[in-house]
Every structure is written in C-alpha cells, then in structure tokens.
Design an enzyme around this catalytic site. Structure first.
Site, PDB file in Angstrom:
ATOM      1  N   HIS A  51       7.977  39.803  32.597  1.00 13.46           N
ATOM      2  CA  HIS A  51       8.822  38.824  32.375  1.00 13.46           C
ATOM      3  C   HIS A  51       9.414  38.285  33.747  1.00 13.46           C
ATOM      4  O   HIS A  51       9.003  38.850  34.699  1.00 13.46           O
ATOM      5  CB  HIS A  51       9.994  39.099  31.615  1.00 13.46           C
ATOM      6  N   GLU A  53      12.131  38.430  35.422  1.00 16.39           N
ATOM      7  CA  GLU A  53      12.940  39.367  36.140  1.00 16.39           C
ATOM      8  C   GLU A  53      12.258  40.483  36.638  1.00 16.39           C
ATOM      9  O   GLU A  53      12.490  40.866  37.814  1.00 16.39           O
ATOM     10  CB  GLU A  53      13.999  39.976  35.108  1.00 16.39           C
ATOM     11  N   TRP A 170      -9.868   1.155  25.593  1.00 15.35           N
ATOM     12  CA  TRP A 170      -8.705   1.931  25.838  1.00 15.35           C
ATOM     13  C   TRP A 170      -7.701   0.689  25.693  1.00 15.35           C
ATOM     14  O   TRP A 170      -7.779  -0.090  26.479  1.00 15.35           O
ATOM     15  CB  TRP A 170      -8.585   2.727  27.223  1.00 15.35           C
ATOM     16  N   THR A 196      -7.820   9.333  12.031  1.00 18.47           N
ATOM     17  CA  THR A 196      -8.242   9.489  13.391  1.00 18.47           C
ATOM     18  C   THR A 196      -9.204  10.241  13.563  1.00 18.47           C
ATOM     19  O   THR A 196     -10.115   9.807  14.453  1.00 18.47           O
ATOM     20  CB  THR A 196      -6.787  10.109  13.894  1.00 18.47           C
ATOM     21  N   ASP A 200     -11.715   7.774  15.452  1.00 14.17           N
ATOM     22  CA  ASP A 200     -12.030   8.142  16.932  1.00 14.17           C
ATOM     23  C   ASP A 200     -13.041   9.317  17.283  1.00 14.17           C
ATOM     24  O   ASP A 200     -13.268   9.232  18.551  1.00 14.17           O
ATOM     25  CB  ASP A 200     -10.656   8.244  17.375  1.00 14.17           C
ATOM     26  N   ARG A 207      -8.343  17.756  29.117  1.00 18.46           N
ATOM     27  CA  ARG A 207      -9.210  17.377  30.170  1.00 18.46           C
ATOM     28  C   ARG A 207      -8.947  17.340  31.697  1.00 18.46           C
ATOM     29  O   ARG A 207      -9.474  16.815  32.558  1.00 18.46           O
ATOM     30  CB  ARG A 207      -9.843  15.886  29.831  1.00 18.46           C
ATOM     31  N   GLU A 296      -0.336  12.726  17.373  1.00 14.16           N
ATOM     32  CA  GLU A 296      -1.050  11.401  17.883  1.00 14.16           C
ATOM     33  C   GLU A 296      -1.448  10.772  16.573  1.00 14.16           C
ATOM     34  O   GLU A 296      -2.485  10.745  16.079  1.00 14.16           O
ATOM     35  CB  GLU A 296      -2.464  11.806  18.435  1.00 14.16           C
ATOM     36  N   LEU A 301       0.723   7.885   9.342  1.00 12.64           N
ATOM     37  CA  LEU A 301       1.485   8.984   9.574  1.00 12.64           C
ATOM     38  C   LEU A 301       2.789   8.788  10.358  1.00 12.64           C
ATOM     39  O   LEU A 301       3.715   9.514  10.005  1.00 12.64           O
ATOM     40  CB  LEU A 301       0.463   9.962  10.395  1.00 12.64           C
ATOM     41  N   SER A 304       5.386   7.874   7.873  1.00 13.08           N
ATOM     42  CA  SER A 304       5.669   9.061   7.110  1.00 13.08           C
ATOM     43  C   SER A 304       6.868   9.948   8.022  1.00 13.08           C
ATOM     44  O   SER A 304       7.928  10.430   7.423  1.00 13.08           O
ATOM     45  CB  SER A 304       4.799   9.510   6.481  1.00 13.08           C
TER      46      SER A 304
END
Length: 361
Positions: A51, A53, A170, A196, A200, A207, A296, A301, A304
């Site tokens: 941790h 500390e 893009w 998606t 896609d 990356r 994404e 979506l 919603s």
C-alpha cells in the site's frame, strides 16, 4: 496555499499513478515530509502489492524523528487483507503525526484506522483536500456506499449529433481517439450493446502502451461486457470475444461459463426496454467489484440509460462535420419528457478541431 494542502495535493497526484492498475482497490498516495520538505513518496500499484504508506516507508532513507509528518490521500487500512494492516506499520515506524485527506468509506475501515492511530499516541488530522481526494476514487466510493459502479457513457458525435456516417470512417479525430484510449485504460470494464458488436466489430481493448500512458508497468485491458438479450452473437465471429481477457455476456436465457474463452454468461430479467440495467450494474459491483464502468452506447442504450437515471457522467467528443439524416441519432429521447432538464457541465477540452465535453448527472 497552506503547506498542508500542498503536501496533500502531492499525495493525491502520486495516487493517480495507480488509476490504471489499483482496481478494485482505491488509488492511494502518500508522502512523508521533514521540516517542510518531501523526503519519501509511495503509491498503491495493484492488489496484493504494498500500500502507499508501506511503499513510502520503504522509500524513506532518513531515520524517523519528531519533525516528520505522513500525508495520506485515504485513511490507512487496519485489517488483514491481501496485505497486512497499514496502521500497524505506521505505529511501528515511530511517526507521530499523520494527516489524512478522507476516511475510507469501507465499513471494515471507516474511522477505525484513525482511532487506532490516535490510541497509539499519533497526532491525526482528517479532511485536508477531502473533495480532491474523493475525485480520484469516485468509482470505489460509489461501489462501497451504493453497491453500484460509477457509470460513464461516451459517444463521438457530429455537429448534428449523429453517431454514424460513412462506413469505415471515423467521426472523431486521432487526438480524440487517443484520449478515449486513456479513458478505457483507467476504467475497470467497458459495456456495449449487441448491435455495436455486430455493426462495428470492435475489440474494445486499450491500444496505448505504458509509455504513451506515462506509466511504468503492464496495462490491463478492461473487462468486456455485452448486452445480448437473446444470445444472438456468435463468439467465434467477432473481435469482441478474442483474447484471454475476461468477457461477460448479459442475457435473458442462460447463466454458464465458457472457461476456454474466459466468458461468463449471466442471466438477468428483462423489463420493457430490454435487460434490466440496474440489476446488471449491481451484479458488476457486487460480483465483479467494478468501480468504474465505461459504456460506449448506441442511441437505444443511451436513451435507456438517461431515462432510468443510471448515468453519473456523459462524455461527448464532438467533431465539426455534418452527417445528415442517413446517420444514426445520438439518442431517441422525447423532448417533452425532460422539459429542459439541466445537467452539470464539468469540463471542456479541445483536441484539434474536436471538442470533448464532460457532463455530470
């Protein structure tokens, strides 16, 4: 600025070094000072490792004396987990003054670490730069307190708020896309809808290498999650399912595990808009310890998520192009339903000709 705030902000900055690897633990930083000078630093890198500390104490070359103060961005643990309690190490070190930005919201720690330090004669102060410390662990805090992940939705949109245009082109520029990779690297999991994946065919991996992220160590890919209500996706066909990283398929038909492909199938109930998103988020927090969830989304979506008030943050990468009616809309919200609902603008940043806009809900 007071010296206390200066040193605590240094501890918070050091804590940020753990944002790519510390999860499901919080990101924590620590500095030790002597006569208004930092003489040791430490941060928590990953579960099972030292941790903040402990690492700061290991990096301390000077002999501990009464002029030293330890600054920690989060209350030190006082229980045996993957590692030993930090309170014990602090007490044994001989440091007599500790300044803490905020209490750990985890009930097995909250306030107990401070009490133990005080009980052993250590002067403890809590609350310096508390709000800044909360920001770096907003996902951890929400998971512990509300049993839900911190949910961020991200879209790249045109000037006329379309999220798709010409095939294989893009919307956002390369600078925006690089920033998205940093966002992915700092999240625990990425969620998309099955459409998606079909349209896609994304990998949804990070990356950028560690050098590009200014990080010394291995960068983990986030857990990949897809909403596939009727199990229509062929796991042999799409890039989403490639590689050894954990994948989760939420659906309405079956719960099982494909050990070879490292895929968990989780069955959840449907509501009128599809799979029950609130149930899914609870599972991600409780079973998978997801602090930060990046979504994404396509238009359905996103619609919603907003209708159900499930978003904490919404990020738009807006590009100076017009796609027109042939492009897919960012959302399908009914204007009358929201009646000019106001959300908070958090930040605006320019990437070339693109603009990144962050909103808080």
């Amino acid at each position: 600025m007071s010296s206390k705030k200066f040193f605590m902000r240094e501890a918070i900055e050091i804590a940020k070094k753990g944002i790519y690897t510390a999860s499901p633990n919080p990101s924590v930083g620590c500095v030790i000072t002597e006569k208004e000078k930092i003489i040791a630093r430490g941060f928590h890198k990953k579960p099972g490792s030292g941790h903040a500390e402990i690492n700061a104490l290991r990096n301390l070359k000077n002999k501990i004396n009464k002029n030293m103060t330890m600054y920690i961005s989060l209350e030190p643990c006082c229980h045996q987990g993957r590692t030993g309690p930090c309170t014990e190490a602090i007490i044994e070190s001989g440091i007599k003054k500790v300044i803490i930005a905020m209490l750990d919201p985890n009930p097995i720690v909250k306030g107990k670490g401070v009490k133990l330090l005080k009980k052993n004669g250590i002067n403890v102060e809590v609350g310096v730069c508390k709000d800044e410390a909360k920001l770096i662990n907003k996902g951890y805090i929400k998971r512990i307190e509300k049993k839900l992940p911190y949910v961020t939705a991200k879209q790249a949109v045109s000037a006329d708020f379309r999220i798709s245009g010409n095939k294989n082109s893009w919307i956002s520029n390369s600078l925006s896309r690089k920033d998205v990779q940093k966002l992915r690297a700092s999240t625990c999991a990425i969620l998309v809808g099955s459409n998606t994946v079909k349209k896609d065919n994304p990998y949804l991996t990070v990356r950028l290498n560690s050098k590009e992220l200014s990080f010394n160590g291995k960068i983990n890919n986030p857990i990949r999650i897809v909403l596939d209500t009727n199990l229509e996706l062929d796991i042999r066909k799409y890039n989403f399912f490639k590689g050894p990283d954990k994948k989760i398929i939420f659906n309405s038909l079956s719960s099982s595990t494909n050990e070879k492909k490292n895929i968990d199938y989780i069955k959840v109930k449907k509501d009128k808009n599809g799979l029950n998103l609130n149930s899914i988020f609870k599972i991600l927090a409780l079973k998978y310890e997801i602090n930060n969830l990046l979504i994404e989304p396509g238009s359905l979506l996103l619609t919603s998520l907003i209708k159900k008030n499930l978003l904490d943050e919404f990020i738009i990468y807006k590009a100076p192009i017009i796609i027109g009616d042939k492009g897919l809309k960012s959302h399908n919200l009914n204007d009358k339903l929201y009646n000019n609902k106001v959300i908070q603008l958090e930040s605006v940043k320019i990437f070339g000709n693109d603009v990144r806009i962050k909103y808080k809900f």
